[in-house]
Scaffold this motif. Structure first.
Motif, PDB file in Angstrom:
ATOM      1  N   VAL A 164      -3.239   6.890  17.490  1.00 22.29           N
ATOM      2  CA  VAL A 164      -2.912   6.838  16.317  1.00 22.29           C
ATOM      3  C   VAL A 164      -1.206   6.669  16.507  1.00 22.29           C
ATOM      4  N   PHE A 165      -0.687   5.552  15.704  1.00 24.47           N
ATOM      5  CA  PHE A 165       0.776   5.201  15.963  1.00 24.47           C
ATOM      6  C   PHE A 165       1.351   5.323  14.489  1.00 24.47           C
ATOM      7  N   ASN A 166       2.615   5.667  14.198  1.00 24.86           N
ATOM      8  CA  ASN A 166       3.077   5.389  12.963  1.00 24.86           C
ATOM      9  C   ASN A 166       4.483   4.735  13.265  1.00 24.86           C
ATOM     10  N   ASN A 167       4.795   4.150  12.247  1.00 23.63           N
ATOM     11  CA  ASN A 167       6.154   3.243  12.007  1.00 23.63           C
ATOM     12  C   ASN A 167       7.477   4.027  11.856  1.00 23.63           C
ATOM     13  N   SER A 168       7.345   5.343  12.066  1.00 24.85           N
ATOM     14  CA  SER A 168       8.805   6.163  11.899  1.00 24.85           C
ATOM     15  C   SER A 168       9.605   5.844  13.123  1.00 24.85           C
ATOM     16  N   ASN A 169       8.891   5.156  14.078  1.00 26.41           N
ATOM     17  CA  ASN A 169       9.774   4.569  15.456  1.00 26.41           C
ATOM     18  C   ASN A 169       9.887   3.200  15.358  1.00 26.41           C
ATOM     19  N   PHE A 170      10.991   2.891  16.172  1.00 27.90           N
ATOM     20  CA  PHE A 170      11.000   1.340  16.817  1.00 27.90           C
ATOM     21  C   PHE A 170      10.116   1.264  17.870  1.00 27.90           C
ATOM     22  N   MET A 171       9.409   0.501  18.144  1.00 28.08           N
ATOM     23  CA  MET A 171       8.548   0.125  19.557  1.00 28.08           C
ATOM     24  C   MET A 171       9.847  -0.798  20.308  1.00 28.08           C
ATOM     25  N   LEU A 172      10.428   0.239  21.110  1.00 28.42           N
ATOM     26  CA  LEU A 172      11.312  -0.233  22.143  1.00 28.42           C
ATOM     27  C   LEU A 172      10.957  -1.097  23.322  1.00 28.42           C
ATOM     28  N   ARG A 173       9.753  -1.035  23.862  1.00 31.05           N
ATOM     29  CA  ARG A 173       9.191  -1.747  24.911  1.00 31.05           C
ATOM     30  C   ARG A 173       7.541  -1.376  24.962  1.00 31.05           C
ATOM     31  N   THR A 230      -1.940   1.598   5.259  1.00 29.37           N
ATOM     32  CA  THR A 230      -0.501   1.294   4.406  1.00 29.37           C
ATOM     33  C   THR A 230      -0.625   1.740   3.104  1.00 29.37           C
ATOM     34  N   GLY A 231       0.578   2.066   2.532  1.00 28.89           N
ATOM     35  CA  GLY A 231       0.563   2.145   1.024  1.00 28.89           C
ATOM     36  C   GLY A 231       1.199   0.774   0.257  1.00 28.89           C
ATOM     37  N   ASN A 232       1.481  -0.218   1.195  1.00 34.39           N
ATOM     38  CA  ASN A 232       1.778  -1.496   0.870  1.00 34.39           C
ATOM     39  C   ASN A 232       0.444  -2.296   0.092  1.00 34.39           C
ATOM     40  N   LYS A 233       0.836  -3.330  -0.524  1.00 34.64           N
ATOM     41  CA  LYS A 233      -0.146  -4.390  -1.088  1.00 34.64           C
ATOM     42  C   LYS A 233      -0.389  -5.258   0.213  1.00 34.64           C
ATOM     43  N   ILE A 234      -1.622  -5.671   0.283  1.00 35.43           N
ATOM     44  CA  ILE A 234      -2.082  -6.444   1.459  1.00 35.43           C
ATOM     45  C   ILE A 234      -0.966  -7.855   1.619  1.00 35.43           C
ATOM     46  N   ASP A 235      -0.649  -8.571   0.809  1.00 36.98           N
ATOM     47  CA  ASP A 235       0.184  -9.591   0.964  1.00 36.98           C
ATOM     48  C   ASP A 235       1.359  -9.400   1.354  1.00 36.98           C
ATOM     49  N   GLY A 248      -0.051  13.476   2.157  1.00 34.36           N
ATOM     50  CA  GLY A 248      -0.693  13.869   3.556  1.00 34.36           C
ATOM     51  C   GLY A 248      -0.175  13.295   4.646  1.00 34.36           C
ATOM     52  N   TYR A 249       0.842  12.187   4.497  1.00 38.83           N
ATOM     53  CA  TYR A 249       1.236  11.446   5.579  1.00 38.83           C
ATOM     54  C   TYR A 249       0.003  10.550   6.475  1.00 38.83           C
ATOM     55  N   ASP A 250       0.426  10.706   7.678  1.00 38.70           N
ATOM     56  CA  ASP A 250      -0.904  10.255   8.699  1.00 38.70           C
ATOM     57  C   ASP A 250      -2.213  10.750   8.184  1.00 38.70           C
ATOM     58  N   PHE A 251      -1.943  12.068   8.217  1.00 32.16           N
ATOM     59  CA  PHE A 251      -3.439  12.689   8.296  1.00 32.16           C
ATOM     60  C   PHE A 251      -4.103  12.447   6.838  1.00 32.16           C
ATOM     61  N   GLY A 252      -3.317  12.119   5.772  1.00 31.44           N
ATOM     62  CA  GLY A 252      -4.117  11.861   4.571  1.00 31.44           C
ATOM     63  C   GLY A 252      -4.410  10.274   4.466  1.00 31.44           C
ATOM     64  N   LYS A 253      -3.939   9.520   5.072  1.00 27.65           N
ATOM     65  CA  LYS A 253      -4.135   8.199   5.181  1.00 27.65           C
ATOM     66  C   LYS A 253      -5.573   8.077   6.288  1.00 27.65           C
ATOM     67  N   CYS A 301      -7.252   1.666  17.453  1.00 27.36           N
ATOM     68  CA  CYS A 301      -6.190   1.927  17.367  1.00 27.36           C
ATOM     69  C   CYS A 301      -5.730   1.809  15.454  1.00 27.36           C
ATOM     70  N   PHE A 302      -5.312   3.023  15.166  1.00 27.51           N
ATOM     71  CA  PHE A 302      -4.650   3.234  13.799  1.00 27.51           C
ATOM     72  C   PHE A 302      -3.276   2.941  13.892  1.00 27.51           C
ATOM     73  N   PHE A 303      -2.733   2.111  13.277  1.00 29.39           N
ATOM     74  CA  PHE A 303      -1.180   2.000  12.775  1.00 29.39           C
ATOM     75  C   PHE A 303      -1.132   2.401  11.504  1.00 29.39           C
ATOM     76  N   VAL A 304      -0.494   3.488  11.333  1.00 37.56           N
ATOM     77  CA  VAL A 304      -0.171   4.278   9.818  1.00 37.56           C
ATOM     78  C   VAL A 304       1.251   3.691   9.502  1.00 37.56           C
ATOM     79  N   HIS A 305       1.366   2.718   8.539  1.00 40.71           N
ATOM     80  CA  HIS A 305       2.541   2.314   7.974  1.00 40.71           C
ATOM     81  C   HIS A 305       3.035   2.849   6.650  1.00 40.71           C
ATOM     82  N   TYR A 306       4.408   2.989   6.142  1.00 40.21           N
ATOM     83  CA  TYR A 306       5.084   3.484   5.156  1.00 40.21           C
ATOM     84  C   TYR A 306       6.108   2.845   5.241  1.00 40.21           C
TER      85      TYR A 306
END
Length: 360
Positions: free
Chosen positions: A201-210, A145-150, A172-177, A112-117
């Motif tokens: 492949v999931f990305n965080n442009s959504n809220f996971m409602l359920r 992610t583009g974030n720092k690990i901490d 490249g958004y998700d594809f680039g990562k 599972c890929f979680f692509v985070h921005y």
């Protein structure tokens, strides 16, 4: 409703939401389903587990459950003479499997890929909830992610089944990562990225409602090579890439294709992401005779049911989605949306969903 209660609870920092289900001390019926599975148990079995969670330092969303069994197996423990009955005989349309904790076990051979921005470099509470859902459904997770690990919690950083790949440019958004990880996976203690049976492949442009488990299970049963939750015809038919699934052979073809396009050194526009990536990706799979589908073919909605917004995904599209175990709600929905001819702004949006019984 439970959903409304959860939304209120999430307003408080470090709150704990416990999702659970249980019978009373005795099984209340004379018949029990032999073909429906659950992870619920009797209240005197579940109460100590709930108390332990409540007194712990955990926060976010936690599933509290027993092992997966049929309702008949549970009933027989305290009502030995209970009779078997089938879902078909009762004409039930409910899910065959409602267990909370078994989805991930079924996907231990998946990646599972979680692509985070996040442009501020933050991990928001909604992102943590998203990850909690994924950790309940998948054994092997890669956070790109583009974030720092901490910026991620100690719980996520120390989890042996989660790999965080930090500070990837958002070109490249998700594809680039994903292209970056395919080319560099050995630097992150991965011996073989191609050993998995399936890829999500999931990305965080959504809220996971359920919990996404029920909807994923429905599509798993179709044995597809490629699918997403929604489709769109804008700029050409495509599966919208906030989520997509690939079989092993589809991922091999995807890896070859995305690495030929990359590396992504310039940021793509949304138009480019759709026309150069999403549209061409679906065409690639169709040209190779891969089995492709979508959970909800949004592009097939009648004209009068199509969204006023050009983007057909999730809540800014048609609310029929939320009636079909749809797990997401688009973050853009909280900025502005038009629902069934009504303008609903930000904080009124969730209230509308609850009042209309679109969230259960």
């Amino acid at each position: 409703s439970k959903a409304a209660a959860e939304l209120v609870t999430r307003l408080y920092d470090k709150s704990l939401i416990i999702r659970t289900s249980f019978f009373g001390k005795e099984f209340p019926y004379e018949q029990a389903l032999e073909d429906q599975w659950t992870s619920k148990d009797y209240v005197d079995v579940m109460a100590p587990k709930i108390l332990k969670l409540a007194l712990s330092d955990k926060f976010g969303v936690e599933h509290c459950a027993s092992k997966k069994r049929t309702i008949y197996e549970i009933a027989k423990i305290r009502k030995p003479k209970v009779e078997k009955i089938s879902r078909k005989k009762l004409n039930l349309t409910t899910l065959k499997d409602t267990s909370l904790l078994e989805y991930g076990a079924k996907r231990e051979k998946s990646l599972c890929f979680f692509v985070h921005y996040n442009k501020e470099g933050e991990v928001q509470e909604r992102d943590r909830e998203f990850l909690a859902h994924l950790m309940n459904n998948f054994t092997n997770i890669v956070v790109l992610t583009g974030n720092k690990i901490d910026s991620f919690s100690e719980e996520v950083r120390s989890c042996p089944t989660v790999t965080i790949v930090p500070e990837i440019p958002n070109h490249g958004y998700d594809f680039g990562k994903i292209e970056f990880f395919i080319k560099n996976f050995k630097n992150y203690n991965f011996e073989d990225i191609n050993k998995y049976q399936n890829y999500y492949v999931f990305n965080n442009s959504n809220f996971m409602l359920r919990d996404p488990g029920p909807s994923l299970e429905r599509m798993d049963a179709k044995e597809l090579d490629f699918w997403g939750y929604t489709t769109s015809n804008d700029f050409g038919l495509h599966v919208q890439s906030y989520f997509y699934f690939m079989s092993h052979k589809a991922f091999e073809k995807y890896s070859e294709w995305v690495c030929q396009i990359g590396p992504f050194t310039n940021k793509l526009s949304i138009h480019d992401v759709i026309t150069k990536m999403e549209v061409k990706l679906l065409k690639l799979f169709l040209d190779n005779n891969f089995k492709c589908d979508s959970y909800f073919p949004t592009h097939k909605l009648p004209v009068h049911r199509r969204p006023p917004h050009g983007n057909h995904s999730i809540a800014i599209a048609d609310l029929l989605l939320l009636d079909r175990d749809f797990p997401f709600i688009k973050k853009k929905a909280f900025n502005f949306t038009a629902i069934h001819g009504k303008n609903v702004i930000k904080e009124k949006y969730i209230k509308y969903l609850v009042d209309e019984s679109l969230i259960k």
